[in-house]
Scaffold this motif. Structure first.
Motif, mmCIF file in Angstrom:
data_model
loop_
_atom_site.group_PDB
_atom_site.id
_atom_site.type_symbol
_atom_site.label_atom_id
_atom_site.label_comp_id
_atom_site.label_asym_id
_atom_site.label_seq_id
_atom_site.Cartn_x
_atom_site.Cartn_y
_atom_site.Cartn_z
ATOM 1 N N PRO A 1 24.536 -1.048 -69.132
ATOM 2 C CA PRO A 1 25.091 0.319 -68.979
ATOM 3 C C PRO A 1 23.875 1.546 -68.574
ATOM 4 C CG PRO A 1 24.814 -0.316 -71.307
ATOM 5 C CD PRO A 1 24.715 -1.674 -70.694
ATOM 6 N N LEU A 2 24.330 2.332 -67.781
ATOM 7 C CA LEU A 2 23.687 3.369 -67.559
ATOM 8 C C LEU A 2 23.895 4.694 -68.407
ATOM 9 C CD1 LEU A 2 24.180 3.447 -63.664
ATOM 10 C CD2 LEU A 2 22.814 2.084 -65.028
ATOM 11 N N GLN A 3 22.749 5.244 -69.032
ATOM 12 C CA GLN A 3 22.853 6.269 -69.805
ATOM 13 C C GLN A 3 22.134 7.397 -69.015
ATOM 14 O OE1 GLN A 3 19.916 6.166 -72.573
ATOM 15 N NE2 GLN A 3 19.832 8.611 -73.204
ATOM 16 N N ALA A 4 23.188 8.609 -68.692
ATOM 17 C CA ALA A 4 22.803 9.766 -67.642
ATOM 18 C C ALA A 4 21.610 10.437 -68.404
ATOM 19 C CB ALA A 4 24.087 10.596 -67.823
ATOM 20 N N LEU A 5 20.524 10.823 -67.817
ATOM 21 C CA LEU A 5 19.464 11.684 -68.099
ATOM 22 C C LEU A 5 19.531 13.104 -67.570
ATOM 23 C CD1 LEU A 5 16.546 9.027 -67.820
ATOM 24 C CD2 LEU A 5 17.852 9.549 -69.772
ATOM 25 N N ALA A 6 19.877 13.154 -66.533
ATOM 26 C CA ALA A 6 20.067 14.554 -65.774
ATOM 27 C C ALA A 6 20.999 14.440 -64.753
ATOM 28 C CB ALA A 6 18.644 14.995 -65.324
ATOM 29 N N ALA A 7 21.898 15.579 -64.356
ATOM 30 C CA ALA A 7 22.891 15.487 -63.390
ATOM 31 C C ALA A 7 22.145 16.165 -62.138
ATOM 32 C CB ALA A 7 23.893 16.702 -63.608
ATOM 33 N N ALA A 8 22.552 15.737 -60.922
ATOM 34 C CA ALA A 8 21.864 16.145 -59.768
ATOM 35 C C ALA A 8 22.009 17.691 -59.550
ATOM 36 C CB ALA A 8 22.414 15.369 -58.527
ATOM 37 N N PRO A 9 21.241 18.367 -59.243
ATOM 38 C CA PRO A 9 21.324 19.779 -59.098
ATOM 39 C C PRO A 9 21.613 20.328 -57.778
ATOM 40 C CG PRO A 9 18.918 19.270 -59.014
ATOM 41 C CD PRO A 9 19.732 18.075 -59.484
#
Length: 311
Positions: free
Chosen positions: A93-101
């Motif tokens: 599974p993928l854990q989000a670290l930062a959304a694309a700005p």
């Protein structure tokens, strides 16, 4: 004096990717990893010398992966179109670290890797390719921070062996820039042009014998243990090895017209790997280079630098 080399490359894969990129050698696994951007997948294969050991494995994704890096303790960090993610295991599974700005309808992440301090860096590319809106980001203090600008297609990220010089290229402008780098703060200063390659001649078409000569444009890159910068020249059918002063030390011919990124691996870091592209190439070119999009390896005399792990 510039040396031109034509080594005997070994194909590690025979199923071409659309556009393979972001290769790295995992020393704990004896594996080469890479991404297939339009194929929306990550590939890996065990390698001994320049020979694959066993089958190539692919991990399908729902978005285009621009770049990847290994994680200390296991797993991968990856830049997908809409952000940076962490996976603790292959296929996990993928854990989000930062959304694309940025606007994900026009931009996506492209080339990137980790610095020696374990920070993950990724550049963006502006897909309409008519403005230099690409940015180099570093994942720092749990947020993506702007570090450099003015690129249409971010590429060629690398650091000098002492960690005090950062290189970054814009493929569209055929330019590689360099900055002084502070490892403690990840700050950049003293921007300069490291190498300006000749711009693609107007009307240049692959296979046209009457077309002006063209050496390609800078795509992905790596640095060796002597501090030389290896730049893949997309459409140029070559790698260029540049000294820390920007002098051309060697030109290494490649088995495909569009090499995309080199990296070093093997137990002694003297195996040179390259990824390549077949996306958008003509039928005539693919007829001559049917393995375009595959991964290749060759042994070299100067060792590279080990991959940096995300921490």
């Amino acid at each position: 004096m510039t040396h031109t080399l034509a080594p005997e490359w070994q194909a590690l894969t025979t199923e071409p990717d659309g556009l393979s990129e972001s290769p790295f050698w995992h020393p704990e696994e004896n594996r080469l990893y890479w991404v297939d951007i339009p194929g929306r997948r990550i590939g890996r294969v065990r390698v001994q010398g320049v020979q694959p050991q066993g089958a190539v494995e692919y991990w399908p994704l729902t978005q285009e992966p621009g770049c990847i890096a290994p994680v200390q303790g296991g797993g991968l960090v990856m830049a997908l179109r809409d952000g940076i993610y962490l996976a603790r295991e292959w296929g996990g599974p993928l854990q989000a670290l930062a959304a694309a700005p940025y606007d994900t309808s026009k931009l996506r992440f492209n080339d990137g890797k980790c610095d020696a301090q374990g920070r993950f860096w990724a550049g963006s590319m502006y897909e309409p390719r008519d403005q230099a809106l690409g940015v180099l980001y570093a994942l720092q203090d749990q947020a993506l921070q702007d570090k450099a600008h003015a690129a249409t297609t971010a590429n060629g990220l690398a650091w000098s062996p002492d960690g005090h010089t950062l290189y970054w290229s814009d493929t569209a402008s055929h330019c590689v820039r360099a900055w002084n780098f502070d490892p403690a703060t990840a700050s950049l200063s003293h921007e300069r042009v490291f190498q300006q390659f000749p711009i693609k001649p107007a009307g240049w078409v692959w296979g046209d014998a009457a077309a002006p000569a063209y050496g390609g444009r800078p795509d992905g890159a790596t640095v060796d243990s002597e501090g030389a910068y290896w730049s893949a020249q997309y459409e140029g059918k070559r790698l260029v090895r540049l000294s820390p002063a920007g002098e051309v030390l060697a030109v290494v011919e490649t088995p495909v017209q569009c090499p995309t990124m080199p990296c070093f691996g093997g137990a002694d870091l003297k195996t040179l790997f390259i990824t390549s592209s077949r996306q958008g190439r003509s039928a005539a070119e693919l007829g001559l280079y049917p393995l375009s999009g595959c991964i290749f390896a060759v042994r070299v005399e100067v060792a590279g630098l080990p991959v940096n792990f995300y921490r």
